[in-house]
Each structure stands twice: as structure tokens, then as C-alpha cells.
Design an enzyme around this catalytic site. Structure first.
Site, PDB file in Angstrom:
ATOM      1  N   GLY A  23     -25.098   3.323  -0.756  1.00 49.52           N
ATOM      2  CA  GLY A  23     -26.312   3.939  -1.600  1.00 49.52           C
ATOM      3  C   GLY A  23     -26.276   5.237  -2.032  1.00 49.52           C
ATOM      4  O   GLY A  23     -27.156   5.848  -2.635  1.00 49.52           O
TER       5      GLY A  23
ATOM      6  N   GLN B 126     -16.533  -1.301  -1.666  1.00 48.93           N
ATOM      7  CA  GLN B 126     -15.854   0.037  -1.808  1.00 48.93           C
ATOM      8  C   GLN B 126     -16.881   1.282  -1.755  1.00 48.93           C
ATOM      9  O   GLN B 126     -16.904   2.255  -2.668  1.00 48.93           O
ATOM     10  CB  GLN B 126     -15.177  -0.156  -3.187  1.00 48.93           C
ATOM     11  CG  GLN B 126     -13.942  -1.171  -3.242  1.00 48.93           C
ATOM     12  CD  GLN B 126     -13.323  -1.178  -4.619  1.00 48.93           C
ATOM     13  OE1 GLN B 126     -13.698  -0.673  -5.620  1.00 48.93           O
ATOM     14  NE2 GLN B 126     -12.186  -1.837  -4.542  1.00 48.93           N
ATOM     15  N   GLY B 127     -17.895   1.224  -0.950  1.00 49.13           N
ATOM     16  CA  GLY B 127     -18.662   2.364  -1.001  1.00 49.13           C
ATOM     17  C   GLY B 127     -20.121   1.895  -1.607  1.00 49.13           C
ATOM     18  O   GLY B 127     -21.011   2.743  -1.471  1.00 49.13           O
ATOM     19  N   LEU B 128     -20.077   0.789  -2.503  1.00 43.18           N
ATOM     20  CA  LEU B 128     -21.279   0.469  -2.986  1.00 43.18           C
ATOM     21  C   LEU B 128     -22.552   0.403  -2.231  1.00 43.18           C
ATOM     22  O   LEU B 128     -23.525   0.835  -2.603  1.00 43.18           O
ATOM     23  CB  LEU B 128     -21.166  -0.624  -3.920  1.00 43.18           C
ATOM     24  CG  LEU B 128     -22.118  -1.389  -5.076  1.00 43.18           C
ATOM     25  CD1 LEU B 128     -22.051  -0.519  -6.227  1.00 43.18           C
ATOM     26  CD2 LEU B 128     -21.752  -2.655  -5.057  1.00 43.18           C
ATOM     27  N   LEU B 129     -22.314   0.016  -1.075  1.00 43.06           N
ATOM     28  CA  LEU B 129     -23.667  -0.405  -0.055  1.00 43.06           C
ATOM     29  C   LEU B 129     -24.135   0.869   0.661  1.00 43.06           C
ATOM     30  O   LEU B 129     -25.076   0.844   1.376  1.00 43.06           O
ATOM     31  CB  LEU B 129     -23.285  -1.584   0.679  1.00 43.06           C
ATOM     32  CG  LEU B 129     -23.029  -2.987  -0.263  1.00 43.06           C
ATOM     33  CD1 LEU B 129     -22.639  -3.999   0.587  1.00 43.06           C
ATOM     34  CD2 LEU B 129     -24.386  -3.341  -0.798  1.00 43.06           C
TER      35      LEU B 129
ATOM     36  N   TYR C 170       0.733  -1.246  -0.069  1.00 45.65           N
ATOM     37  CA  TYR C 170      -0.146  -0.104   0.191  1.00 45.65           C
ATOM     38  C   TYR C 170       0.907   1.228   0.029  1.00 45.65           C
ATOM     39  O   TYR C 170       1.733   1.569   0.909  1.00 45.65           O
ATOM     40  CB  TYR C 170      -0.809   0.144   1.178  1.00 45.65           C
ATOM     41  CG  TYR C 170      -1.848  -1.191   1.328  1.00 45.65           C
ATOM     42  CD1 TYR C 170      -2.221  -1.811   0.301  1.00 45.65           C
ATOM     43  CD2 TYR C 170      -2.543  -1.387   2.588  1.00 45.65           C
ATOM     44  CE1 TYR C 170      -3.159  -3.076   0.313  1.00 45.65           C
ATOM     45  CE2 TYR C 170      -3.411  -2.557   2.642  1.00 45.65           C
ATOM     46  CZ  TYR C 170      -3.858  -2.834   1.709  1.00 45.65           C
ATOM     47  OH  TYR C 170      -4.732  -4.066   1.843  1.00 45.65           O
TER      48      TYR C 170
ATOM     49  N   SER D 173     -13.399  -4.709   1.958  1.00 46.11           N
ATOM     50  CA  SER D 173     -14.416  -3.917   1.179  1.00 46.11           C
ATOM     51  C   SER D 173     -15.808  -4.475   1.752  1.00 46.11           C
ATOM     52  O   SER D 173     -16.481  -4.775   0.767  1.00 46.11           O
ATOM     53  CB  SER D 173     -14.168  -4.473  -0.285  1.00 46.11           C
ATOM     54  OG  SER D 173     -13.208  -3.910  -1.119  1.00 46.11           O
ATOM     55  N   PRO D 174     -15.990  -4.365   2.931  1.00 40.09           N
ATOM     56  CA  PRO D 174     -17.369  -4.856   3.353  1.00 40.09           C
ATOM     57  C   PRO D 174     -18.302  -4.155   3.199  1.00 40.09           C
ATOM     58  O   PRO D 174     -19.573  -4.412   3.261  1.00 40.09           O
ATOM     59  CB  PRO D 174     -16.958  -4.840   4.895  1.00 40.09           C
ATOM     60  CG  PRO D 174     -16.086  -3.764   5.179  1.00 40.09           C
ATOM     61  CD  PRO D 174     -15.197  -3.948   3.928  1.00 40.09           C
TER      62      PRO D 174
END
Length: 334
Positions: free
Chosen positions: A217, A212-215, A59, A208-209
Site C-alpha cells: 500500500g 514486489q511490494g505492491l500490496l 541471482y 513475489s507474495p
């Protein structure tokens, strides 16, 4: 804060802090984030009872480890009570290299002991025997507390486990953890990794729980995304449209509980006591939101509603999504 069921002699918070974004150009947060915001996030995480801090030598080519170590020192954190986890990038994971890279990571972090040292991904050409001999030697001298792996199948995890046992006969050492992608849009670990961890006192670390911000909304079909999200097929317009029913359920539960959809998604992820979620944080406020999810206990009915709706999400990924992902990446640069 809730703590994982794994027994390592210290409390393992079920919400940790992932630090891929520290010093990494992929996220595009910039120097101000690295120099100021990262330290504030780490300080607040310590205050809120987060004990798991995960990084890796790859990283930012070591910058994440340096930033995390400096931030922990600035926060006056008692590292003896924390789980400092980093990862070896396995270009040539033979025993001497494993030992040398661990010492380099510990130096960058400014610690004498890496509580969890993980093989970042399986090397297809190098079996785990020599890698685990290096791990065993590091544990012998106290540089490493526990060995872990990342992105391993169950079969490869078990092979690494046997290799560590053979490298240190009679010690009872095990490969404690497997860090894998796990969320409502990536549920493969439920098939075998999580049952194995639950049965054998191990730990699954979920990166990525939130997809990557998808959940969260906050992304809609047609939105342009930046950084690493450009290469994530879940952010393609058709997939975002297909995800809408699941986001609606998360919003419904969140509204009832007076929390955020992202907190519901995180609470769902850590419903297994052997799972530790390590979301990143772009701000102190986001960190606080993530940590608050540890206090949210979903009801069986809520979990069932979420599970059933998540099962209907059928995204286009892999080679089928490659042309659309490439097109989206080109469009985002214009």
C-alpha cells in the site's frame, strides 16, 4: 511461526526468505546492503524460526548464493535444521550439466547438501527426462535432498514427476515443489497447482507474495518506481488506481487487527498449509514484519471480503501494457 503440511523430515516454515536481492543489481540496494544488511537479515530470520532460504545460481550470477552461505555461517546457523533451496538455470539441463551445476551451487553456499534443488523454469526444447536423471543421481549421492521445479504448469510438473519416478524406480521420489508467482494480484495457482499440492503432499512456493511490494500500500499512482518494478505493469498508474479497493480492504482488516496491510496479504497467501511464501526483505524491520504475518490467522469473513474485492481487480498486463511499461522505464531513467 507456522509450518507447512509437507513432510520432508524437518520443519518447513510457511514464511521463508527469498534472496534474489542479495548481490543482484536489479534491485539497486548497493554494496552496503550486500556486505552488512543481508547478513543481519539472515541472522534475524534464523532467530525468528525461519527455516526456508531460497536463492538461485542466476541471482547476481552466483553472488546471492555466496552471500547467503556466508551469512548463515556468520549467524552460526545449524543448516541441518534448515531448508536451503536453490535453482538451476536450465540453459542446457541435461543430466551431466544438472549434476555439475548442483555441485557448483553447493560450493558457493558452503553446504554439502542442497535440501531443495529446483529447475528455475521449463526448457521448451529439453524434456524433463534427462534433467530428472541428473536430479536422481544427485539424490543418490546425497548432494540433493529433494527435486523441485519453478514456473511450471501443472501438466509440466506432473511430467517432471513421472520422469523422476522413471529415473529412480521404486524409490518413491517425487518432484516436491513448484515455485511460482502467487499473491492477491496473481491467483492462477489456485486453479490447479495448489489443489494438486494439497491432495498429493506437495508444496507450492510463492514468490513475489506481495507483488514486489505492491500490496504494502505504499505506492500511489504517479509514483516513480525503480529496479525490477519498472518492468512490472501492476505499477502503472491505471493499475494502481484499479487496485485501490483491494488496498482499502487490506487496510481495513489491518486496522482491526492492529497489523500492517502487507501482513494481511501474506497471511492470506499462506492460508493454504501447502504454501510457503518467500518474500524478500530490504531490512531487518521488513523481515520481522513478514515473519510476524505467520502468526495472523484470518477469519472466514475476512478472507471472503479480501477474495471478493481481489476478484474485481482487472489490471492491464501483457502486450496491452507493453507501451506504457516501456514509457515508464524510459521516464524513470531521466
Amino acid at each position: 511461526m507456522r509450518y507447512a503440511s509437507v513432510d520432508i523430515g524437518k520443519q518447513v516454515s510457511q514464511i521463508g526468505l527469498g534472496t534474489w536481492q542479495f548481490g543482484s543489481k536489479e534491485w539497486g540496494y548497493g554494496p552496503d546492503y550486500d556486505e552488512r544488511e543481508a547478513a543481519a537479515i539472515v541472522r534475524r530470520a534464523v532467530e525468528l524460526g525461519v527455516t526456508v532460504f531460497d536463492t538461485a545460481e542466476i541471482y547476481g550470477m552466483g553472488r546471492s548464493e555466496r552471500i547467503l552461505g556466508a551469512a548463515l555461517r556468520a549467524a552460526g546457523a545449524d543448516v541441518e535444521g534448515l531448508v536451503i533451496a536453490t535453482k538451476l538455470f536450465p540453459v542446457l539441463p541435461i543430466a551431466p550439466v544438472v549434476q555439475q551445476r548442483a555441485l557448483a551451487s553447493a560450493h558457493r553456499l558452503g553446504v554439502r547438501r542442497l535440501d531443495l534443488y529446483q529447475v528455475h523454469q521449463p526448457n521448451p526444447l529439453v524434456k524433463d527426462g534427462t534433467t530428472m536423471r541428473g536430479m536422481s543421481a544427485l539424490i543418490d549421492v546425497g548432494v540433493v535432498g529433494h527435486a523441485g521445479v519453478s514456473n511450471y504448469s501443472l501438466e509440466r510438473w506432473q511430467a517432471a514427476d513421472r520422469a523422476l519416478a522413471e529415473a529412480s524406480p521404486g524409490s518413491g521420489r517425487v518432484v516436491l515443489s513448484n515455485q511460482v508467482q502467487y499473491s492477491l494480484v496473481q491467483r492462477a495457482p489456485e486453479r490447479d497447482l495448489i489443489p494438486f499440492a494439497e491432495t498429493n503432499g506437495r508444496m507450492v512456493m510463492a514468490y513475489s507474495p506481495l507483488g514486489q511490494g505492491l500490496l504494502s500500500g505504499r505506492f500511489a499512482p504517479g509514483d516513480r518506481v525503480s529496479g525490477v518494478r519498472r518492468a512490472n505493469p501492476h505499477f502503472l498508474p491505471d493499475n494502481l488506481t484499479a487496485l485501490a479497493p483491494l488496498l482499502d480492504v487490506l487496510r481495513d482488516v489491518a486496522s482491526t487487527r492492529q497489523v500492517k496491510p502487507s501482513q494481511v496479504a501474506l497471511a492470506w497467501t499462506i492460508r493454504h498449509r501447502c504454501v510457503v511464501a518467500i518474500p524478500g526483505a530490504s531490512s531487518v524491520e521488513q523481515l520481522e514484519s513478514n515473519v510476524a504475518a505467520a502468526e495472523l490467522e484470518l477469519t472466514p469473513d475476512e478472507i471472503t471480503a479480501i477474495d471478493e474485492t481481489a476478484a474485481t481487480y482487472r489490471p492491464t498486463t501483457g502486450l496491452a501494457a507493453a507501451p506504457a511499461v516501456a514509457k515508464a522505464m524510459l521516464r524513470s531513467r531521466t
